[in-house]
Design an enzyme around this catalytic site. Structure first.
Site, mmCIF file in Angstrom:
data_model
loop_
_atom_site.group_PDB
_atom_site.id
_atom_site.type_symbol
_atom_site.label_atom_id
_atom_site.label_comp_id
_atom_site.label_asym_id
_atom_site.label_seq_id
_atom_site.Cartn_x
_atom_site.Cartn_y
_atom_site.Cartn_z
ATOM 1 N N CYS A 177 1.237 -1.207 -0.165
ATOM 2 C CA CYS A 177 -0.339 0.198 -0.262
ATOM 3 C C CYS A 177 0.788 1.161 -0.063
ATOM 4 O O CYS A 177 0.680 2.018 -0.342
ATOM 5 C CB CYS A 177 -1.390 -0.068 1.226
ATOM 6 S SG CYS A 177 -2.055 -1.176 1.248
ATOM 7 N N HIS A 196 -3.143 7.540 2.005
ATOM 8 C CA HIS A 196 -3.543 5.630 1.471
ATOM 9 C C HIS A 196 -5.251 6.424 1.556
ATOM 10 O O HIS A 196 -5.855 5.880 3.024
ATOM 11 C CB HIS A 196 -2.883 4.873 2.095
ATOM 12 C CG HIS A 196 -2.763 3.828 1.919
ATOM 13 N ND1 HIS A 196 -3.778 3.076 0.845
ATOM 14 C CD2 HIS A 196 -3.472 2.670 2.961
ATOM 15 C CE1 HIS A 196 -4.100 1.902 0.475
ATOM 16 N NE2 HIS A 196 -3.819 1.314 1.530
ATOM 17 N N ASN A 202 -9.769 -0.390 -0.534
ATOM 18 C CA ASN A 202 -8.310 0.183 -0.616
ATOM 19 C C ASN A 202 -7.818 -0.546 -1.998
ATOM 20 O O ASN A 202 -8.364 -1.597 -2.613
ATOM 21 C CB ASN A 202 -7.879 -0.662 0.768
ATOM 22 C CG ASN A 202 -6.454 -0.774 0.682
ATOM 23 O OD1 ASN A 202 -6.148 -0.291 0.267
ATOM 24 N ND2 ASN A 202 -6.000 -1.365 1.485
#
Ligand code: ACO
Length: 325
Positions: free
Chosen positions: A115, A252, A282
């Protein structure tokens, strides 16, 4: 004295057509729209078509970024693709994208920091530009996490989605002041002591399979806010800027609760936080450029705005990039 700064020329994004809502997921695993929204803020995610691979998503985002920047593909001399879901074990999916864009010069490689991948890729691109090794760099985050999810595991499959985003950086002369355009500072961290808290249980060397994502959700949550705020503070310390100098905080997009808690700890009001997690879940390395593009397209993000980007993910890896748009 003149410096070289990495200035954003344009950005682009792509989300696959197929949408999977929380209600759709409730037909697959024992979950509910209420549980997912309350714990994560996610309402829906996009899923790549069977014949769509990561490089296809990345190519579409890159084409959009090139059009947005108003430049030709063959002026790019480096492509860095942040991904943990490459098309194949090798060659790098960045090379597939390079080919799809018709580029036959320069270099292209993948970067894997889960990520945090887009932050790692931006920071690396900035180093190439600052040292004069590259002039124009295409930085892409593209993922097909739907391919590595265990669709019977409700603790993970509700969290992730597919997508891609891209930005184009160009080296431009700067007077080195904090109000000039471009990347001001970047900070990367990792600590493998946490490597088993969020990982994929397969790979070419260990199992010869692709594997599935496994996560200790509460452990990730426990560390996320502290790690995020540490690297944001590192960026403030390096530049002398502070939270009140930011126009936008673009984190993020993993979980709305992590985003809100980080903003609160940093003293950043929620009106300055770009949040897109509700719309696509996500998307790992794609999440920051997807959020950047949405804010640029809808007019929130304006030239010279001061923007803090940050991410944290598997490894753990974490990092921040502070820039003037
Ligand atoms: N639907 C319904 N119930 C569920 C689901 C689901 N999808 N998933 C888990 N549950 C259940 C659990 O089984 C548990 O039931 P039990 O009490 O009967 O055992 C209950 O819900 C509570 O489970 P917890 O794990 O304690 O739930 P929590 O409040 O911690 O929320 C979550 C889980 C959303 C994963 C949270 O821990 C989290 O957000 N962690 C961060 C993870 C993350 O964002 N990862 C992304 C990658 S890392 C990054 O990008 C930063």
């Amino acid at each position: 004295m003149t410096f070289i700064r990495s200035v954003v020329l344009g950005c682009g994004r792509y989300l696959p057509k197929k949408i999977l809502t929380n209600h759709d997921l409730a037909d697959i695993v024992d979950t509910s729209n209420e549980w997912i929204v309350q714990r994560t803020g996610i309402h829906r995610r996009h899923i790549a078509a069977d014949n769509e691979v990561t490089s296809d998503l990345g190519t579409k985002a890159a084409e959009c970024a090139l059009a947005n920047a108003g430049i030709q593909a063959d002026t790019i001399d480096l492509i860095i693709l942040a991904t943990s879901t490459p098309d194949l074990t090798f060659p790098a999916s960045a090379v597939h994208i390079q080919h799809n864009l018709g580029i036959r010069k320069g270099a292209a490689f993948d970067m894997q920091a889960v990520c945090s991948g887009f932050i790692y890729a931006l920071s690396t691109a900035d180093m190439y530009i600052q040292t004069g090794k590259a002039k124009r760099v295409l930085v892409i985050g593209a993922e097909t996490f739907s391919r590595i999810l265990d669709w019977e595991d409700r603790t993970t499959c509700v969290l992730f989605g597919d997508g891609a985003g891209a930005v184009i950086l160009e080296g431009q002369e700067s007077n080195g002041k904090m109000d000039d355009r471009g990347i001001l500072t970047s900070h990367l961290r990792s600590d493998g002591i946490h490597r088993e808290k969020l990982y994929v249980d397969g790979g070419p060397s260990k199992t010869g399979t692709t594997g599935h994502l496994r996560m200790e959700g509460q452990e990730v949550f426990k560390h996320a806010v502290g790690m995020i705020t540490d690297v944001v503070d590192d960026a403030f310390a390096a530049t002398g800027l502070k939270a009140s100098d930011l126009d936008w905080f673009i984190p993020h997009q993993a979980n709305e609760r992590i985003i809100n808690a980080s903003a609160k700890k940093l003293g950043i009001p929620l009106e300055k936080v770009v949040k897109t997690v509700s719309k696509h879940g996500n998307t790992s390395a794609a999440s920051i450029p997807l959020a950047i593009c949405e804010a640029a397209e809808d007019g929130r993000l304006k030239q010279n705005d001061t923007v803090m980007l940050e991410a944290m993910g598997g490894g753990f890896t974490w990092g921040s990039v502070l820039l003037n748009w």
